[in-house]
Scaffold this active site. Structure first.
Site, short mmCIF file in Angstrom:
data_model
loop_
_atom_site.label_atom_id
_atom_site.label_comp_id
_atom_site.label_asym_id
_atom_site.label_seq_id
_atom_site.Cartn_x
_atom_site.Cartn_y
_atom_site.Cartn_z
CB THR A 52 98.56 -24.81 56.47
OG1 THR A 52 99.54 -25.79 56.22
CG2 THR A 52 97.95 -24.39 55.13
CG ASP A 53 103.85 -25.83 57.07
OD1 ASP A 53 102.83 -26.42 56.66
OD2 ASP A 53 104.77 -26.42 57.68
CD GLU A 54 100.17 -29.16 53.57
OE1 GLU A 54 99.70 -29.32 52.43
OE2 GLU A 54 100.10 -30.01 54.46
N GLY A 72 102.13 -35.54 43.75
CA GLY A 72 102.56 -34.16 44.03
C GLY A 72 103.06 -33.96 45.45
CG HIS A 73 104.47 -36.71 49.31
ND1 HIS A 73 104.80 -37.95 49.79
CD2 HIS A 73 104.27 -35.93 50.40
CE1 HIS A 73 104.80 -37.93 51.10
NE2 HIS A 73 104.48 -36.70 51.50
CE1 TYR A 124 94.11 -27.71 54.35
CE2 TYR A 124 96.45 -28.13 54.04
CZ TYR A 124 95.40 -27.66 54.82
OH TYR A 124 95.66 -27.13 56.07
CG PHE A 175 93.75 -32.29 65.60
CD1 PHE A 175 94.07 -32.72 66.90
CD2 PHE A 175 94.78 -31.90 64.76
CE1 PHE A 175 95.39 -32.75 67.34
CE2 PHE A 175 96.11 -31.93 65.19
CZ PHE A 175 96.41 -32.34 66.48
CG ASN A 211 99.11 -28.35 64.93
OD1 ASN A 211 98.39 -27.75 65.71
ND2 ASN A 211 100.01 -27.71 64.19
CE LYS A 247 93.89 -23.22 55.90
NZ LYS A 247 92.80 -23.00 56.90
CB ALA A 267 95.44 -24.31 45.66
N PRO A 281 101.30 -47.48 56.86
CG PRO A 281 99.40 -46.58 55.84
CD PRO A 281 99.90 -47.12 57.13
CB ALA A 297 85.51 -24.04 59.95
P1 NAD Z 1 90.06 -30.99 61.17
O1 NAD Z 1 89.79 -31.54 59.81
O2 NAD Z 1 90.40 -31.92 62.27
O3 NAD Z 1 88.80 -30.15 61.67
C1 NAD Z 1 88.09 -29.28 60.82
C2 NAD Z 1 86.80 -28.88 61.53
O4 NAD Z 1 86.10 -27.94 60.68
C3 NAD Z 1 85.84 -30.06 61.77
O5 NAD Z 1 85.29 -29.98 63.06
C4 NAD Z 1 84.76 -29.86 60.73
O6 NAD Z 1 83.52 -30.40 61.09
C5 NAD Z 1 84.74 -28.35 60.60
N1 NAD Z 1 84.21 -27.89 59.30
C6 NAD Z 1 84.56 -28.35 58.07
N2 NAD Z 1 83.83 -27.71 57.14
C7 NAD Z 1 83.02 -26.83 57.79
C8 NAD Z 1 82.05 -25.87 57.36
N3 NAD Z 1 81.76 -25.70 56.07
N4 NAD Z 1 81.44 -25.13 58.32
C9 NAD Z 1 81.73 -25.30 59.63
N5 NAD Z 1 82.62 -26.20 60.08
C10 NAD Z 1 83.26 -26.95 59.17
O7 NAD Z 1 91.18 -29.90 60.95
P2 NAD Z 1 92.41 -29.49 61.91
O8 NAD Z 1 93.54 -30.38 61.64
O9 NAD Z 1 91.90 -29.28 63.26
O10 NAD Z 1 92.78 -28.07 61.27
C11 NAD Z 1 92.13 -26.88 61.72
C12 NAD Z 1 92.66 -25.69 60.95
O11 NAD Z 1 94.08 -25.59 61.17
C13 NAD Z 1 92.47 -25.79 59.45
O12 NAD Z 1 92.13 -24.51 58.96
C14 NAD Z 1 93.82 -26.23 58.92
O13 NAD Z 1 94.02 -25.75 57.61
C15 NAD Z 1 94.75 -25.57 59.91
N6 NAD Z 1 96.05 -26.23 60.13
C16 NAD Z 1 96.09 -27.57 60.44
C17 NAD Z 1 97.32 -28.15 60.71
C18 NAD Z 1 97.42 -29.61 61.09
O14 NAD Z 1 98.53 -30.13 61.19
N7 NAD Z 1 96.34 -30.32 61.32
C19 NAD Z 1 98.49 -27.38 60.63
C20 NAD Z 1 98.40 -26.03 60.30
C21 NAD Z 1 97.17 -25.46 60.05
O1 DAU Z 2 101.93 -28.68 57.32
C1 DAU Z 2 100.68 -28.45 57.89
C2 DAU Z 2 99.68 -29.43 57.34
O2 DAU Z 2 99.97 -30.69 57.95
C3 DAU Z 2 98.23 -29.05 57.58
O3 DAU Z 2 97.96 -27.85 56.91
C4 DAU Z 2 97.28 -30.15 57.12
O4 DAU Z 2 95.95 -29.80 57.45
C5 DAU Z 2 97.66 -31.43 57.81
O5 DAU Z 2 96.85 -32.48 57.34
C6 DAU Z 2 99.13 -31.75 57.59
O6 DAU Z 2 99.36 -32.11 56.20
P1 DAU Z 2 100.32 -33.33 55.79
O7 DAU Z 2 99.93 -33.80 54.44
O8 DAU Z 2 101.75 -32.99 56.03
O9 DAU Z 2 99.87 -34.39 56.94
P2 DAU Z 2 99.63 -35.98 56.88
O10 DAU Z 2 99.51 -36.42 58.31
O11 DAU Z 2 98.55 -36.35 55.93
O12 DAU Z 2 101.00 -36.51 56.32
C7 DAU Z 2 102.24 -36.24 56.98
C8 DAU Z 2 103.34 -36.86 56.13
O13 DAU Z 2 103.23 -38.29 56.21
C9 DAU Z 2 103.23 -36.53 54.66
O14 DAU Z 2 104.54 -36.42 54.12
C10 DAU Z 2 102.51 -37.73 54.04
C11 DAU Z 2 102.99 -38.86 54.92
N1 DAU Z 2 102.04 -39.97 55.13
C12 DAU Z 2 100.76 -39.67 55.51
C13 DAU Z 2 99.84 -40.66 55.75
C14 DAU Z 2 98.41 -40.34 56.13
C15 DAU Z 2 102.45 -41.28 55.03
O15 DAU Z 2 103.64 -41.55 54.71
N2 DAU Z 2 101.56 -42.27 55.28
C16 DAU Z 2 100.26 -42.02 55.62
O16 DAU Z 2 99.47 -42.97 55.82
#
Ligand code: NAD
Ligand code: DAU
Length: 370
Positions: free
Chosen positions: A134-136, A307-308, A160, A12, A190, A164, A162, A215, A83
């Site tokens: 991530t902020d997590e 653990g939400h 996750y 993504f 994001n 990161k 832990a 959900p 990745a």
């Molecule tokens: P994503 O799950 O959409 O994409 C992860 C990508 O990494 C995929 O293309 C996958 O194929 C690749 N990948 C996984 N394992 C791999 C491996 N062993 N070798 C090579 N490639 C591999 O993730 P995202 O949401 O795009 O997040 C990207 C980064 O940003 C992550 O490090 C995540 O921790 C961080 N991040 C995400 C968010 C968010 O809200 N999505 C917020 C803050 C930080």
């Molecule tokens: O804060 C940054 C993180 O944000 C990234 O590091 C992670 O990679 C990314 O997945 C995201 O984590 P969250 O757990 O916050 O994202 P998610 O979209 O899974 O959930 C957002 C909130 O919504 C969370 O409080 C759980 C809730 N949720 C999620 C899903 C999938 C629901 O209530 N229903 C759902 O179906």
């Protein structure tokens, strides 16, 4: 001119980053290294003409020696490391893959960068390893707590988070011990185009279009700080350009929303979109507004995530003051753009939902992981 290796560039944020970088820095070379797990989709790297916007190397960051040979062969001077296994729910049900990619994979990359750049044979210019985190890693906030900042103590709560956190520490240690030129950004949630429909916003969106339940975990009052993905990409660009080597930057939208409020806003935007375009009812006949009902009738409270974390929020003062970064999208405009993108790109998310993108990927790239 820079030569970038973007790990996880078919995911993504990585795919949005590659597309952003190609437009903002057209003279740079960008190579994507991606294992193409369930979350990696080469279609996310297709340009308007259907051709890939960058070279994609199908490979695993955990493979010893792979990244080092790529850094040397392509004279890479900048690694942008996305990745990861990224979905909290998956980490609860199966943490092993998270340890493998997020911890061991990050370490393989750090070893590669150290070997290729610091062994004395590197003849190129300045180098940089940027780690996307991530902020997590900071755990959960109480309602009145101040937002997380770069100095907040680490307190990761999910497997996750832990893993990161562990990767952040490894990056820091490679800078402190070996002098590897690193930067790290810890970003909040994001949203935007190309997000896999397992995360809250795209899952709610595609479920609504299919007339399926949206959900909401627990009481829906958990809070996240949402940032449009394009703004995250710009923030990383600012850090790569002018960030201090060794520094950490918190990135967020100053945009806290409860989950239920996010989903209700999404419902209103979908109702509005169906009202403005009569063709949507024919394309999505099971969506409530196609049947004269409100999308919010699909909202369904379900069992909470174990653990939400209750609340995340980011104090983004450092990146604002030092690097002049400000988000350009408000949540309303960003979410509107996101809804418009998913409506216009049904083929992309249908292929993700029915798994056909996996068959296509396997035909093009061979067996995939995940
Ligand atoms: P994503 O799950 O959409 O994409 C992860 C990508 O990494 C995929 O293309 C996958 O194929 C690749 N990948 C996984 N394992 C791999 C491996 N062993 N070798 C090579 N490639 C591999 O993730 P995202 O949401 O795009 O997040 C990207 C980064 O940003 C992550 O490090 C995540 O921790 C961080 N991040 C995400 C968010 C968010 O809200 N999505 C917020 C803050 C930080
Ligand atoms: O804060 C940054 C993180 O944000 C990234 O590091 C992670 O990679 C990314 O997945 C995201 O984590 P969250 O757990 O916050 O994202 P998610 O979209 O899974 O959930 C957002 C909130 O919504 C969370 O409080 C759980 C809730 N949720 C999620 C899903 C999938 C629901 O209530 N229903 C759902 O179906």
């Amino acid at each position: 001119m820079a030569d970038l290796l973007v790990t996880g560039g078919a995911g993504f944020i990585g795919a949005n980053f590659v597309r952003y970088w190609r437009a903002a820095h057209p003279n740079d070379r960008v190579i994507v290294l991606d294992a193409l797990t369930y979350a990696g989709n080469p279609a996310s790297l297709e340009g308007d003409d259907g051709r890939p916007v960058s070279t994609l190397i199908h490979g695993d960051i955990c493979t010893p020696g792979l990244a080092e040979s790529l850094l040397r062969e392509h004279r890479i001077d900048t690694v942008v490391h996305f990745a990861a296994e990224s979905h909290v729910d998956r980490s609860i049900h199966g943490p092993d893959a998270f340890l493998e990619t997020n911890v061991r994979g990050t370490h393989e990359l750090l070893k590669a960068a150290r070997a290729a750049w610091l062994d004395g044979a590197w003849t190129g210019g300045p180098v940089r390893f940027h780690h996307v985190s991530t902020d997590e890693v900071y755990g959960s906030l109480e309602p009145d707590d101040r937002p997380f900042q770069e100095t907040s103590p680490y307190a990761p709560n999910s497997p996750y988070a832990a893993t990161k956190a562990a990767s952040d520490h490894l990056v820091r240690a490679y800078h402190h011990t070996y002098g590897l030129p690193v930067t790290t950004s810890n970003c909040s949630n994001n949203y935007g185009p190309y997000q896999f429909p397992e995360k809250l916003i795209p899952l709610s969106l595609v479920n609504a279009l299919g007339g399926k339940p949206m959900p909401i975990y627990g009481d829906g009052m958990n809070v996240r700080d949402w940032l449009y993905v394009g703004d995250h990409c710009r923030a990383i660009d600012r850090v790569l350009s002018d960030g201090r080597v060794g520094a950490v930057y918190s990135v967020g939208g100053r945009n806290e929303w409860t989950n239920i409020a996010v989903v209700r806003l999404l419902c209103r935007l979908l109702d509005g979109a169906f009202g403005a375009d009569a063709g949507l009812a024919a394309r999505f006949p099971d969506a409530p507004p196609a049947r004269g009902r409100q999308t919010s009738t699909l909202i369904t409270f379900v069992r909470d995530r174990p653990g939400h974390d209750r609340r995340y929020a980011i104090d983004a003062d450092r990146i604002g003051l030092e690097l002049g970064f400000r988000p350009s999208e408000s949540f309303e405009t960003g979410l509107e753009r996101t809804v418009a993108w998913y409506l216009a790109n049904e083929r992309w998310w249908r292929a993700v939902m029915d798994g056909s993108y996996r068959e296509w990927t396997e035909r093009q790239y061979g067996a995939t992981a995940g």
